[in-house]
Design a protein around this motif. Structure first.
Motif, PDB file in Angstrom:
ATOM      1  N   PRO A   1      49.110  11.153  22.414  1.00 30.78           N
ATOM      2  CA  PRO A   1      49.542  11.548  23.758  1.00 30.78           C
ATOM      3  C   PRO A   1      48.379  11.487  24.762  1.00 30.78           C
ATOM      4  O   PRO A   1      47.217  11.387  24.368  1.00 30.78           O
ATOM      5  CB  PRO A   1      50.012  12.996  23.554  1.00 30.78           C
ATOM      6  N   PRO A   2      48.691  11.581  26.070  1.00 33.09           N
ATOM      7  CA  PRO A   2      47.636  11.497  27.095  1.00 33.09           C
ATOM      8  C   PRO A   2      46.568  12.582  26.993  1.00 33.09           C
ATOM      9  O   PRO A   2      45.449  12.387  27.488  1.00 33.09           O
ATOM     10  CB  PRO A   2      48.426  11.622  28.409  1.00 33.09           C
ATOM     11  N   VAL A   3      46.871  13.709  26.374  1.00 27.38           N
ATOM     12  CA  VAL A   3      45.873  14.776  26.257  1.00 27.38           C
ATOM     13  C   VAL A   3      44.855  14.499  25.158  1.00 27.38           C
ATOM     14  O   VAL A   3      43.912  15.265  24.971  1.00 27.38           O
ATOM     15  CB  VAL A   3      46.545  16.137  25.993  1.00 27.38           C
ATOM     16  N   ALA A   4      45.054  13.413  24.415  1.00 29.16           N
ATOM     17  CA  ALA A   4      44.107  13.065  23.352  1.00 29.16           C
ATOM     18  C   ALA A   4      42.772  12.657  23.955  1.00 29.16           C
ATOM     19  O   ALA A   4      42.665  12.328  25.135  1.00 29.16           O
ATOM     20  CB  ALA A   4      44.670  11.935  22.497  1.00 29.16           C
ATOM     21  N   GLY A   5      41.761  12.673  23.131  1.00 30.58           N
ATOM     22  CA  GLY A   5      40.433  12.259  23.585  1.00 30.58           C
ATOM     23  C   GLY A   5      39.530  12.000  22.405  1.00 30.58           C
ATOM     24  O   GLY A   5      39.960  12.030  21.252  1.00 30.58           O
ATOM     25  N   GLY A   6      38.282  11.758  22.688  1.00 34.25           N
ATOM     26  CA  GLY A   6      37.324  11.481  21.634  1.00 34.25           C
ATOM     27  C   GLY A   6      36.049  10.930  22.213  1.00 34.25           C
ATOM     28  O   GLY A   6      35.806  10.999  23.418  1.00 34.25           O
ATOM     29  N   LEU A   7      35.256  10.357  21.349  1.00 32.14           N
ATOM     30  CA  LEU A   7      33.994   9.771  21.778  1.00 32.14           C
ATOM     31  C   LEU A   7      33.497   8.801  20.728  1.00 32.14           C
ATOM     32  O   LEU A   7      33.925   8.848  19.564  1.00 32.14           O
ATOM     33  CB  LEU A   7      32.946  10.841  22.048  1.00 32.14           C
ATOM     34  N   PHE A   8      32.610   7.911  21.165  1.00 29.93           N
ATOM     35  CA  PHE A   8      32.006   6.953  20.252  1.00 29.93           C
ATOM     36  C   PHE A   8      30.821   7.606  19.545  1.00 29.93           C
ATOM     37  O   PHE A   8      30.026   8.326  20.159  1.00 29.93           O
ATOM     38  CB  PHE A   8      31.569   5.700  21.012  1.00 29.93           C
ATOM     39  N   VAL A   9      30.723   7.343  18.245  1.00 35.49           N
ATOM     40  CA  VAL A   9      29.656   7.892  17.405  1.00 35.49           C
ATOM     41  C   VAL A   9      29.052   6.753  16.597  1.00 35.49           C
ATOM     42  O   VAL A   9      29.439   5.597  16.745  1.00 35.49           O
ATOM     43  CB  VAL A   9      30.203   9.004  16.488  1.00 35.49           C
ATOM     44  N   SER A  10      28.134   7.056  15.713  1.00 36.37           N
ATOM     45  CA  SER A  10      27.416   6.006  14.988  1.00 36.37           C
ATOM     46  C   SER A  10      28.278   5.306  13.948  1.00 36.37           C
ATOM     47  O   SER A  10      28.038   4.140  13.632  1.00 36.37           O
ATOM     48  CB  SER A  10      26.171   6.589  14.321  1.00 36.37           C
ATOM     49  N   GLY A  11      29.282   6.000  13.400  1.00 41.52           N
ATOM     50  CA  GLY A  11      30.101   5.373  12.367  1.00 41.52           C
ATOM     51  C   GLY A  11      31.062   6.374  11.756  1.00 41.52           C
ATOM     52  O   GLY A  11      31.179   7.526  12.192  1.00 41.52           O
ATOM     53  N   GLY A  12      31.744   5.929  10.695  1.00 45.72           N
ATOM     54  CA  GLY A  12      32.774   6.737  10.074  1.00 45.72           C
ATOM     55  C   GLY A  12      32.277   8.063   9.530  1.00 45.72           C
ATOM     56  O   GLY A  12      32.991   9.069   9.591  1.00 45.72           O
ATOM     57  N   SER A  13      31.075   8.087   8.990  1.00 45.55           N
ATOM     58  CA  SER A  13      30.548   9.347   8.455  1.00 45.55           C
ATOM     59  C   SER A  13      30.424  10.395   9.544  1.00 45.55           C
ATOM     60  O   SER A  13      30.824  11.554   9.368  1.00 45.55           O
ATOM     61  CB  SER A  13      29.183   9.103   7.791  1.00 45.55           C
ATOM     62  N   MET A  14      29.853  10.010  10.699  1.00 42.80           N
ATOM     63  CA  MET A  14      29.714  10.949  11.799  1.00 42.80           C
ATOM     64  C   MET A  14      31.073  11.285  12.407  1.00 42.80           C
ATOM     65  O   MET A  14      31.311  12.416  12.842  1.00 42.80           O
ATOM     66  CB  MET A  14      28.790  10.375  12.862  1.00 42.80           C
ATOM     67  N   ALA A  15      31.994  10.311  12.423  1.00 43.25           N
ATOM     68  CA  ALA A  15      33.341  10.591  12.927  1.00 43.25           C
ATOM     69  C   ALA A  15      34.046  11.608  12.041  1.00 43.25           C
ATOM     70  O   ALA A  15      34.679  12.552  12.539  1.00 43.25           O
ATOM     71  CB  ALA A  15      34.144   9.294  13.003  1.00 43.25           C
ATOM     72  N   ASN A  16      33.944  11.437  10.730  1.00 47.71           N
ATOM     73  CA  ASN A  16      34.549  12.402   9.810  1.00 47.71           C
ATOM     74  C   ASN A  16      33.925  13.781   9.979  1.00 47.71           C
ATOM     75  O   ASN A  16      34.626  14.793  10.026  1.00 47.71           O
ATOM     76  CB  ASN A  16      34.392  11.928   8.367  1.00 47.71           C
ATOM     77  N   LEU A  17      32.606  13.826  10.069  1.00 51.78           N
ATOM     78  CA  LEU A  17      31.915  15.103  10.220  1.00 51.78           C
ATOM     79  C   LEU A  17      32.348  15.814  11.505  1.00 51.78           C
ATOM     80  O   LEU A  17      32.620  17.024  11.509  1.00 51.78           O
ATOM     81  CB  LEU A  17      30.401  14.879  10.228  1.00 51.78           C
ATOM     82  N   THR A  18      32.428  15.057  12.602  1.00 55.23           N
ATOM     83  CA  THR A  18      32.820  15.651  13.880  1.00 55.23           C
ATOM     84  C   THR A  18      34.243  16.202  13.807  1.00 55.23           C
ATOM     85  O   THR A  18      34.513  17.338  14.228  1.00 55.23           O
ATOM     86  CB  THR A  18      32.724  14.599  14.997  1.00 55.23           C
TER      87      THR A  18
END
Length: 488
Positions: free
Chosen positions: A129-146
Motif C-alpha cells: 500500500p502507499p503507506v509502505a516504505g523502506g530504504l536501500f542498504v548494503s544487501g540482504g543480510s542488512m535488510a534482514n537485520l533491519t
C-alpha cells in the motif's frame, strides 16, 4: 593529480572497462591467486612518494582484479551470480564522483527524492500500500537485520524479549538466524522448521511449533519465509504462511533477496503471490536486477515502523532535520552515513526500461530449464530439485557407487579423490570431484551444496548474455569429467 593529465587516462580506463565483458568471456570463471602472486602483491607496499597514475591503474587491471571469482561471467553458476549491467557501474562512477551523503534531505535532496520514489515504486510492484516504505542498504543480510529489528520492536514488549520465539526453515538463508542473534535472541529462541519434498517450509510443522511454544508460555512473534532459497530457488507457501501469521498475530518477513525480483516479470510474477501480505521484505538489486554489489533494499508495509525503531535526533543534527514531509533516511535504518545506493538502479531502469529487465529475468529461468533438459538425456544424472527460479540441483549417480561414506581404509575425503578403485568411492566424493574439475578447467563455475544429507551439484544461471549453448555445453563437460573420474 592534474586534471589535464587525469582526463585522457580516465577515458582510456573507461574504454577498457567497456571492452571487458567480451574479453573475459573466454577467461576462467574462478581465478585464485597463487602463492607467488600473493607474495608479489604484498610486496607493493604504500609509497612515501606518489606513483604515476597509469602505472598504478595498469597494475590494478592486470595484477589485482583478474584474481577473483568472475561473478558477472556468463557461465558463473555458483552462489547467486551478480551479472551487473554496465549501466550500474557507470551509475556507481557518477555517484562516487558526486559523493552524496544520503542521510538527510538537507544534505542530499535530489538523490533522496530519487531513492524515496524508487522505494515507493518497488513497493508498489510487490503490491504494498502507499503507506509502505523502506530504504536501500548494503544487501540482504542488512535488510534482514533491519526488518527483524522492526519486527522485535513492534511485536515484543521489553519484558517479553527473553521469551520471544522466531521461526525459520531448514532452507532459510543463514543471515536470518544471524540477524536474530544480533538483535538479542538466543539459539533456544530460534526454531528451524522442516521443509517439504520441494524444500519449501512445511506450514503444518510451522503451525505445530507455534502451538507448542504458546503452550509452553513463550511468545512467538516472527517468521522468516523465503522467496527464492539460495540452495534450490524454492519459494515458501507465502499465502498459507500469511494466513497463519494473521491468525496467530505474527510478523511475516520475507527474505526475497533473490526471488523478489520476479515482481518485474510479467510471465513469472505469480510465483511470489502472497508476498504483498508480508510485513517486511528483503530484496537485493545486485542479484536479479543486475546491479553492482552493495545495492540491497528493505521494505516494510508501514514506513512509520522503521522510524519507530531507528529515529534519533541528537543536537548536532538539528540543523539538518526537515520540517516538512520530506524524508531523512538516517531515521529509517541503522546507518548514519549512507551512500546513494539507489541511483545506479534508477539509471539502469531509466535506460533499459522495466520490460527489458523482466525479459532478462525470464531468460534466466529458461537457462536453468535448458540445463535440466540436457541432464535428463543421461540416466546417470539425478535431478534433485527441478529447475526453478533459474536454479537446478543434480548429482551424478551411476550404478555401483554407495551413498554412505566408504568403509574405514577407503579414501576418506573428496579432496583425496583420484578416480582409482572407483567402486570404493562415494557419490558425494565423485560429485565434489566433478565440481573441482570443471572449476579448475575454467569453462564454467559450478559448486556443490548439501540437500537431503547428500552432496549435489548446483547451477544458478541468471546472466542475460548466457545462451542455450552455454548451458548444454556446461552439462556435457560435467558429464565428460564425471565419466573420466569413474573410469580412469
Amino acid at each position: 593529480m592534474d586534471r589535464d593529465l587525469l582526463a585522457p587516462a580516465l577515458i582510456e580506463v573507461v574504454q577498457r572497462l567497456l571492452e571487458r565483458p567480451e574479453r573475459e568471456r573466454d577467461e576462467p570463471v574462478f581465478q585464485v591467486a597463487d602463492a607467488d602472486t600473493i607474495a608479489r602483491l604484498r610486496q607493493i607496499g604504500i609509497p612515501a612518494e606518489g606513483r604515476e597514475f597509469r602505472e598504478v591503474v595498469e597494475q590494478m587491471l592486470t595484477d589485482i582484479y583478474p584474481h577473483r571469482a568472475r561473478m558477472d561471467h556468463p557461465r558463473s553458476f555458483a552462489f547467486i551470480p551478480s551479472p551487473a549491467s554496465p549501466l550500474s557501474w557507470i551509475g556507481d562512477l557518477l555517484t562516487a564522483a558526486h559523493n552524496p551523503h544520503l542521510g538527510s534531505w538537507f544534505q542530499s535532496s535530489g538523490p533522496s527524492c530519487i531513492e524515496a520514489e524508487l522505494v515507493a515504486w518497488l513497493a508498489a510492484q510487490l503490491g504494498y500500500p502507499p503507506v509502505a516504505g523502506g530504504l536501500f542498504v548494503s544487501g540482504g543480510s542488512m535488510a534482514n537485520l533491519t526488518a527483524l529489528t522492526v519486527a522485535r520492536d513492534q511485536m515484543l514488549g521489553d519484558e517479553e524479549r527473553t521469551c520471544g520465539v522466531a521461526y525459520v526453515s531448514e532452507q532459510t538463508h543463514f543471515s536470518a538466524a544471524r540477524g536474530l542473534r544480533i538483535i538479542g535472541l538466543l539459539d533456544r529462541q530460534i526454531r528451524k522448521i522442516a521443509v517439504d519434498r520441494e524444500f519449501r517450509m512445511d506450514v503444518r510443522a510451522f503451525a505445530e511449533a507455534v502451538a507448542r511454544d504458546r503452550a509452553a508460555g513463550l511468545k512467538p512473534f516472527v517468521v522468516v519465509a523465503s522467496a527464492g532459497t539460495t540452495n534450490t530457488g524454492a519459494i515458501d507457501p507465502l499465502r498459507e504462511i500469511a494466513d497463519l501469521c494473521a491468525a496467530e498475530r505474527l510478523w511475516m518477513h520475507v527474505d526475497g533477496a533473490y526471488g523478489a525480483s520476479l515482481a518485474l516479470s510479467q510471465k513469472h510474477r505469480a510465483l511470489i503471490a502472497g508476498i504483498d501480505r508480508a510485513d517486511s521484505v528483503a530484496w537485493d538489486a545486485h542479484k536479479w536486477l543486475f546491479q553492482t554489489y552493495g545495492c540491497g533494499l528493505v521494505l516494510v508495509r508501514n514506513r512509520e515502523h522503521l522510524a519507530a525503531s531507528f529515529h534519533a535526533s541528537p543536537e548536532y543534527l538539528r540543523d539538518a532535520q526537515s520540517s516538512d514531509d520530506t524524508v531523512n533516511f538516517w531515521h529509517y535504518g541503522p546507518e548514519q552515513t549512507r551512500p546513494a545506493r539507489a541511483l545506479k538502479l534508477w539509471l539502469t531502469l531509466q535506460v533499459l526500461g522495466t520490460r527489458a529487465i523482466g525479459e532478462a529475468i525470464d531468460h534466466g529461468i529458461q537457462l536453468a530449464e535448458w540445463a535440466e533438459d540436457e541432464l535428463r538425456r543421461d540416466a546417470d544424472w539425478q535431478i534433485v530439485s527441478p529447475a526453478q527460479l533459474a536454479i537446478v540441483t543434480f548429482r551424478y549417480a551411476p550404478p555401483g557407487f554407495a551413498d554412505s561414506p566408504p568403509n574405514k581404509g577407503a579414501t576418506g575425503s573428496a579432496s583425496a579423490f583420484t578416480g582409482e578403485a572407483s567402486g570404493t568411492q562415494t557419490l558425494d566424493e565423485i560429485n565434489t570431484a566433478i565440481s573441482r574439475r570443471i572449476n579448475d578447467h575454467g569453462f564454467a563455475g559450478v559448486l556443490t551444496t548439501r540437500l537431503n544429507g547428500r552432496t549435489v551439484l548446483r547451477v544458478c544461471a541468471i546472466h542475460p548474455g548466457a545462451t542455450e549453448q552455454d548451458m548444454r555445453e556446461t552439462v556435457r563437460k560435467l558429464n565428460a569429467y564425471a565419466r573420466d573420474l569413474v573410469t580412469h
